[in-house]
Design a protein around this motif. Structure first.
Motif, PDB file in Angstrom:
ATOM      1  N   ALA A 440      51.435  54.239-130.705  1.00 42.78           N
ATOM      2  CA  ALA A 440      52.661  54.300-129.919  1.00 42.78           C
ATOM      3  C   ALA A 440      53.829  54.106-130.870  1.00 42.78           C
ATOM      4  CB  ALA A 440      52.665  53.236-128.826  1.00 42.78           C
ATOM      5  N   GLN A 441      54.917  54.811-130.602  1.00 42.49           N
ATOM      6  CA  GLN A 441      56.110  54.718-131.425  1.00 42.49           C
ATOM      7  C   GLN A 441      57.321  54.484-130.536  1.00 42.49           C
ATOM      8  OE1 GLN A 441      55.627  57.606-135.089  1.00 42.49           O
ATOM      9  NE2 GLN A 441      55.159  58.727-133.226  1.00 42.49           N
ATOM     10  N   ILE A 442      58.376  53.984-131.136  1.00 46.76           N
ATOM     11  CA  ILE A 442      59.605  53.758-130.385  1.00 46.76           C
ATOM     12  C   ILE A 442      60.091  55.085-129.814  1.00 46.76           C
ATOM     13  CG2 ILE A 442      62.026  53.085-130.574  1.00 46.76           C
ATOM     14  CD1 ILE A 442      61.195  51.043-132.649  1.00 46.76           C
ATOM     15  N   GLY A 443      60.343  55.101-128.506  1.00 46.11           N
ATOM     16  CA  GLY A 443      60.793  56.314-127.838  1.00 46.11           C
ATOM     17  C   GLY A 443      59.694  57.078-127.141  1.00 46.11           C
ATOM     18  N   ASP A 444      58.418  56.736-127.414  1.00 42.73           N
ATOM     19  CA  ASP A 444      57.304  57.433-126.757  1.00 42.73           C
ATOM     20  C   ASP A 444      57.273  57.101-125.270  1.00 42.73           C
ATOM     21  OD1 ASP A 444      56.567  58.600-129.081  1.00 42.73           O
ATOM     22  OD2 ASP A 444      54.668  57.511-129.327  1.00 42.73           O
ATOM     23  N   LEU A 445      56.803  58.061-124.482  1.00 40.18           N
ATOM     24  CA  LEU A 445      56.615  57.854-123.052  1.00 40.18           C
ATOM     25  C   LEU A 445      55.154  57.499-122.832  1.00 40.18           C
ATOM     26  CD1 LEU A 445      58.134  57.996-120.351  1.00 40.18           C
ATOM     27  CD2 LEU A 445      57.350  60.364-120.139  1.00 40.18           C
ATOM     28  N   VAL A 446      54.892  56.299-122.291  1.00 41.51           N
ATOM     29  CA  VAL A 446      53.528  55.798-122.169  1.00 41.51           C
ATOM     30  C   VAL A 446      53.258  55.369-120.734  1.00 41.51           C
ATOM     31  CG1 VAL A 446      53.441  55.035-124.572  1.00 41.51           C
ATOM     32  CG2 VAL A 446      54.211  53.445-122.801  1.00 41.51           C
ATOM     33  N   LEU A 447      51.978  55.379-120.386  1.00 40.24           N
ATOM     34  CA  LEU A 447      51.498  54.852-119.111  1.00 40.24           C
ATOM     35  C   LEU A 447      50.614  53.664-119.437  1.00 40.24           C
ATOM     36  CD1 LEU A 447      51.226  55.110-116.015  1.00 40.24           C
ATOM     37  CD2 LEU A 447      49.229  56.580-116.424  1.00 40.24           C
ATOM     38  N   PHE A 448      51.087  52.455-119.093  1.00 37.72           N
ATOM     39  CA  PHE A 448      50.401  51.220-119.476  1.00 37.72           C
ATOM     40  C   PHE A 448      50.256  50.353-118.237  1.00 37.72           C
ATOM     41  CE2 PHE A 448      49.633  47.205-121.541  1.00 37.72           C
ATOM     42  CZ  PHE A 448      48.949  47.559-122.698  1.00 37.72           C
ATOM     43  N   ASP A 449      48.998  50.023-117.905  1.00 35.48           N
ATOM     44  CA  ASP A 449      48.695  49.204-116.725  1.00 35.48           C
ATOM     45  C   ASP A 449      49.333  49.773-115.465  1.00 35.48           C
ATOM     46  OD1 ASP A 449      47.148  47.433-118.131  1.00 35.48           O
ATOM     47  OD2 ASP A 449      48.769  46.000-118.487  1.00 35.48           O
ATOM     48  N   GLY A 450      49.267  51.091-115.317  1.00 30.87           N
ATOM     49  CA  GLY A 450      49.789  51.737-114.123  1.00 30.87           C
ATOM     50  C   GLY A 450      51.294  51.903-114.099  1.00 30.87           C
ATOM     51  N   VAL A 474      56.883  43.566-121.089  1.00 27.28           N
ATOM     52  CA  VAL A 474      56.644  42.959-122.395  1.00 27.28           C
ATOM     53  C   VAL A 474      55.132  42.794-122.573  1.00 27.28           C
ATOM     54  CG1 VAL A 474      57.101  40.987-123.895  1.00 27.28           C
ATOM     55  CG2 VAL A 474      58.857  41.766-122.281  1.00 27.28           C
ATOM     56  N   THR A 475      54.592  43.458-123.579  1.00 25.49           N
ATOM     57  CA  THR A 475      53.149  43.490-123.791  1.00 25.49           C
ATOM     58  C   THR A 475      52.807  42.983-125.183  1.00 25.49           C
ATOM     59  OG1 THR A 475      52.998  45.434-122.371  1.00 25.49           O
ATOM     60  CG2 THR A 475      51.103  44.956-123.777  1.00 25.49           C
ATOM     61  N   PRO A 476      51.901  41.996-125.340  1.00 29.23           N
ATOM     62  CA  PRO A 476      51.481  41.571-126.686  1.00 29.23           C
ATOM     63  C   PRO A 476      50.864  42.734-127.454  1.00 29.23           C
ATOM     64  CG  PRO A 476      50.747  39.999-125.023  1.00 29.23           C
ATOM     65  CD  PRO A 476      51.268  41.193-124.284  1.00 29.23           C
ATOM     66  N   LEU A 477      51.125  42.766-128.742  1.00 28.90           N
ATOM     67  CA  LEU A 477      50.649  43.881-129.557  1.00 28.90           C
ATOM     68  C   LEU A 477      49.128  43.930-129.626  1.00 28.90           C
ATOM     69  CD1 LEU A 477      53.232  43.872-132.487  1.00 28.90           C
ATOM     70  CD2 LEU A 477      53.200  45.270-130.428  1.00 28.90           C
ATOM     71  N   LYS A 478      48.461  42.778-129.504  1.00 29.26           N
ATOM     72  CA  LYS A 478      47.005  42.782-129.497  1.00 29.26           C
ATOM     73  C   LYS A 478      46.474  43.572-128.308  1.00 29.26           C
ATOM     74  CE  LYS A 478      44.628  39.153-130.426  1.00 29.26           C
ATOM     75  NZ  LYS A 478      44.105  37.764-130.378  1.00 29.26           N
ATOM     76  N   SER A 479      47.185  43.512-127.177  1.00 22.73           N
ATOM     77  CA  SER A 479      46.771  44.281-126.005  1.00 22.73           C
ATOM     78  C   SER A 479      46.947  45.774-126.244  1.00 22.73           C
ATOM     79  CB  SER A 479      47.580  43.849-124.775  1.00 22.73           C
ATOM     80  OG  SER A 479      47.362  42.489-124.472  1.00 22.73           O
ATOM     81  N   VAL A 480      48.005  46.132-126.960  1.00 18.64           N
ATOM     82  CA  VAL A 480      48.243  47.544-127.260  1.00 18.64           C
ATOM     83  C   VAL A 480      47.115  48.092-128.119  1.00 18.64           C
ATOM     84  CG1 VAL A 480      49.848  49.178-128.327  1.00 18.64           C
ATOM     85  CG2 VAL A 480      50.728  47.210-127.074  1.00 18.64           C
ATOM     86  N   ILE A 481      46.641  47.280-129.074  1.00 21.31           N
ATOM     87  CA  ILE A 481      45.583  47.733-129.972  1.00 21.31           C
ATOM     88  C   ILE A 481      44.219  47.734-129.286  1.00 21.31           C
ATOM     89  CG2 ILE A 481      44.294  47.123-132.053  1.00 21.31           C
ATOM     90  CD1 ILE A 481      46.913  48.448-132.669  1.00 21.31           C
ATOM     91  N   SER A 482      43.951  46.731-128.463  1.00 16.18           N
ATOM     92  CA  SER A 482      42.601  46.547-127.913  1.00 16.18           C
ATOM     93  C   SER A 482      42.381  47.240-126.580  1.00 16.18           C
ATOM     94  CB  SER A 482      42.306  45.048-127.766  1.00 16.18           C
ATOM     95  OG  SER A 482      43.260  44.429-126.925  1.00 16.18           O
ATOM     96  N   ASN A 483      43.446  47.565-125.830  1.00 13.00           N
ATOM     97  CA  ASN A 483      43.294  48.174-124.507  1.00 13.00           C
ATOM     98  C   ASN A 483      43.709  49.648-124.547  1.00 13.00           C
ATOM     99  OD1 ASN A 483      42.498  45.702-123.439  1.00 13.00           O
ATOM    100  ND2 ASN A 483      44.604  45.119-122.936  1.00 13.00           N
ATOM    101  N   GLU A 486      47.849  55.464-121.882  1.00 14.91           N
ATOM    102  CA  GLU A 486      48.189  56.875-122.043  1.00 14.91           C
ATOM    103  C   GLU A 486      49.508  57.012-122.795  1.00 14.91           C
ATOM    104  OE1 GLU A 486      48.112  59.188-118.493  1.00 14.91           O
ATOM    105  OE2 GLU A 486      46.340  58.165-117.681  1.00 14.91           O
ATOM    106  N   ASN A 487      49.505  57.833-123.824  1.00 14.15           N
ATOM    107  CA  ASN A 487      50.726  58.159-124.561  1.00 14.15           C
ATOM    108  C   ASN A 487      51.046  59.620-124.300  1.00 14.15           C
ATOM    109  OD1 ASN A 487      52.752  58.771-126.439  1.00 14.15           O
ATOM    110  ND2 ASN A 487      51.933  57.351-127.961  1.00 14.15           N
TER     111      ASN A 487
END
Length: 597
Positions: A440-450, A474-483, A486-487
């Motif tokens: 994921a990068q700054i400006g990306d459109l993502v679907l996270f936890d619905g 606000v999402t911890p970065l560990k969650s971004v890596i481990s869960n 959709e990007n």
């Protein structure tokens, strides 16, 4: 509209400015205290200091000071040849007593008595008492200004032992010592240790003196750490060598002049950056100048004050040492602030002038650059902060000892820190992984936890997602890596949407296909990448499920197109064959004949 990611409007300027102002108040409020403490200490070095010329020339230095070694003392070939036995009336039986004699005698300007605590066996016989007095005065100035003596660690026993108290309140003696360090100074990239040594001459009892090697280095240390020649440059007729409240007048005047010069240089730096460079026709110069003016002014002012007071005006005493330490800390804080602001100014300039709108799906390169700069900024800022903190902590002897203890128990410390900070460290490492692997990068459109939205910032330990309705997730970065998430911007902005509608079994599917193709062809939002498609994808006991597909250039356009086509398709189905295709619940009524009576 371009949005700058990851920076507050004032970039924590108020809090940093408040911290720096607090340092300045502390420093200025203690300047008077330094003078008062110096007066109480009866500093005799204020106006009549020796020059930095060598007191003992090389030809007058012997080569051997110790004749032999014993377990508890050094054997010398002769006692201090400048003093008869009857003249030495000072107490030198213990390390603390010998050093106390030197400090107290020098403080009272009795430098010949102070020199009784010297081991002069490296000095030849043709040296005068005046030269010996000058050596004692030089060493006193060096110690008074640059060395903090830990008197509690100096033994009060003749054998130099230090008692160790255990939990049962019993003292256990250690091994006798014949050499004790009471200070350390750096001289031309090497350390010179100031030592007390226990020596013995013939049948006389052993006694403690400042080692011959320490005495030998006095001239070199005085050149590096002694006062400047400003005192000798002041004419006697000006009356500035007098004292006010036992403080030399020239020091008081020099203190205020130094503060004025430092303030003037700081103000001039801010003026040049704001008024001169801030109006430059080159955009990068004006951008940098406006952001660097305040920290640069503070840094230049504090650096000038530190250099002026440390090199031109010499205050003495423990409080003076504390003051110079605080002054250095304030300078390091301002310097760290200035360097971090340079880094921020560079990021701001690149974000404002070298990147396009990061929310536009086609600007993938801009999002990559801004993400890498954001993570790099935080990593470099963290390193700069650690370096500045290390410099500050190195000024305190207690923290030096703490560092030594930590190194000695590195295994235990590493385990404790790893367990206590595993969450934080894991998030920091995850941030570095995100910068390298780019899920994921700054400006990306993502679907996270619905929830779907744009990535607004990637910090040290968290990622901020700005949702379509202006909320922040606000999402911890560990969650971004481990869960999983959709990007929608990773491989391109194009998106396919589906429209699901439940209808009755009797609906005319072919007419629905023809109408949907007509609706899709008429829409300007359709990117023509996916052909019109209507299929029956599911059936239940009551209805069938029709799915129509559409595509658009980006997720926002696809969402609008999906909603538009759903509305029009539902309206058409309602009108088709008078609503025959609408889902229905069927109830079968059976007539039952009455039996004959």
């Amino acid at each position: 509209m371009k949005t700058i990611i990851g920076f507050s409007k004032y970039d924590k300027q108020v809090s940093i400015k408040t911290m720096v102002n607090a340092f300045l108040v502390i420093l200025l409020s203690n300047m008077v205290g330094i003078g008062v403490y110096t007066a109480k200490a009866q500093d005799s070095t204020g106006t009549n200091v020796p020059s930095k010329d060598s007191t003992i020339v090389e030809a007058n230095i012997n080569t051997i000071s110790i004749q032999g070694y014993e377990e508890n003392y050094y054997v010398v070939q002769h006692r201090n040849q400048f003093f008869d036995r009857s003249e030495i009336s000072v107490n030198r039986e213990t390390p603390q007593a010998s050093l106390e004699n030197f400090i107290l005698s020098a403080r009272n300007a009795d430098y010949l008595k102070a020199a009784h605590s010297f081991n002069l066996n490296l000095i030849s016989d043709d040296v005068s008492n005046e030269q010996i007095e000058q050596l004692a005065q030089k060493l006193y100035i060096i110690i008074n200004k640059n060395v903090t003596i830990d008197w509690d660690k100096l033994s009060e026993r003749p054998d130099g032992q230090s008692d160790e108290i255990f939990t049962n309140n019993k003292a256990v003696s250690r091994e006798p010592r014949k050499s004790i360090a009471f200070g350390k100074l750096n001289l031309k990239e090497r350390d010179v240790t100031l030592r007390l040594q226990r020596v013995k001459y013939k049948n006389e009892p052993p006694y403690w003196v400042i080692s011959a090697n320490t005495v030998e280095h006095i001239d070199a240390l005085y050149i590096a750490y002694g006062p400047t020649k400003i005192v000798q440059l002041i004419p006697d007729g000006w009356g500035l060598k007098g004292e006010f409240l036992k403080i030399p007048i020239w020091k008081i005047i020099g203190l205020f002049i130094s503060v004025g010069i430092a303030y003037g240089l700081g103000w001039l730096t801010m003026f040049l950056l704001k008024r001169i460079f801030g109006r430059s026709k080159w955009e990068w110069i004006s951008s940098f100048s406006s952001r660097l003016a305040l920290p640069a002014g503070y840094f230049v002012g504090m650096l000038a004050l530190f250099l002026l007071l440390n090199n031109l005006i010499v205050f003495s005493g423990d409080l003076a040492n504390w003051f110079y330490t605080m002054l250095l800390i304030a300078t390091v804080v301002c310097g760290t602030w200035f360097i971090m602001r340079i880094l921020n100014a560079f990021i701001f300039y690149v974000a404002e002038n070298k990147t396009d709108d990061i929310y536009a799906e086609e600007n993938l390169k801009s999002r990559q650059v801004l993400t890498q700069l954001s993570v790099a900024r935080r990593v470099v800022s963290f390193i700069i902060f650690l370096i500045g903190t290390g410099i500050i902590l190195s000024q305190f002897e207690s923290f030096k000892n703490l560092g030594t203890s930590l190194f000695a128990s590195a295994g235990v410390a590493t385990i404790i820190i790893g367990i206590a900070a595993q969450g934080t460290l894991g998030n920091i490492i995850a941030g570095i992984q995100i910068a390298i692997t780019k899920p994921a990068q700054i400006g990306d459109l993502v679907l996270f936890d619905g929830q779907w939205g744009h990535v607004e910032d990637i910090g040290f330990v968290y990622m901020i997602v700005k949702t379509w309705d202006e909320r922040r997730i606000v999402t911890p970065l560990k969650s971004v890596i481990s869960n999983s998430f959709e990007n929608w911007s990773m491989r391109g902005s194009k998106q396919i949407r589906s429209i699901d509608i439940y209808t009755d079994y009797r609906i005319n599917i072919q007419k629905v296909r023809e109408k949907y193709e007509e609706l899709l062809t008429e829409s300007s939002a359709w990117d023509k990448q996916v052909s019109p498609s209507v299929q029956v994808v599911e059936s239940t006991e009551k209805a069938i499920k029709i799915r129509a597909l559409c595509s658009a250039k980006d997720p926002f356009t696809a969402w609008d197109l999906q909603c538009e086509l759903r509305e029009k398709l539902i309206a058409y189905i309602c009108e088709l064959e008078e609503g025959l295709g609408l889902p229905k619940d069927r109830i079968a009524l059976e007539s039952r004949d009455e039996p004959d009576q």
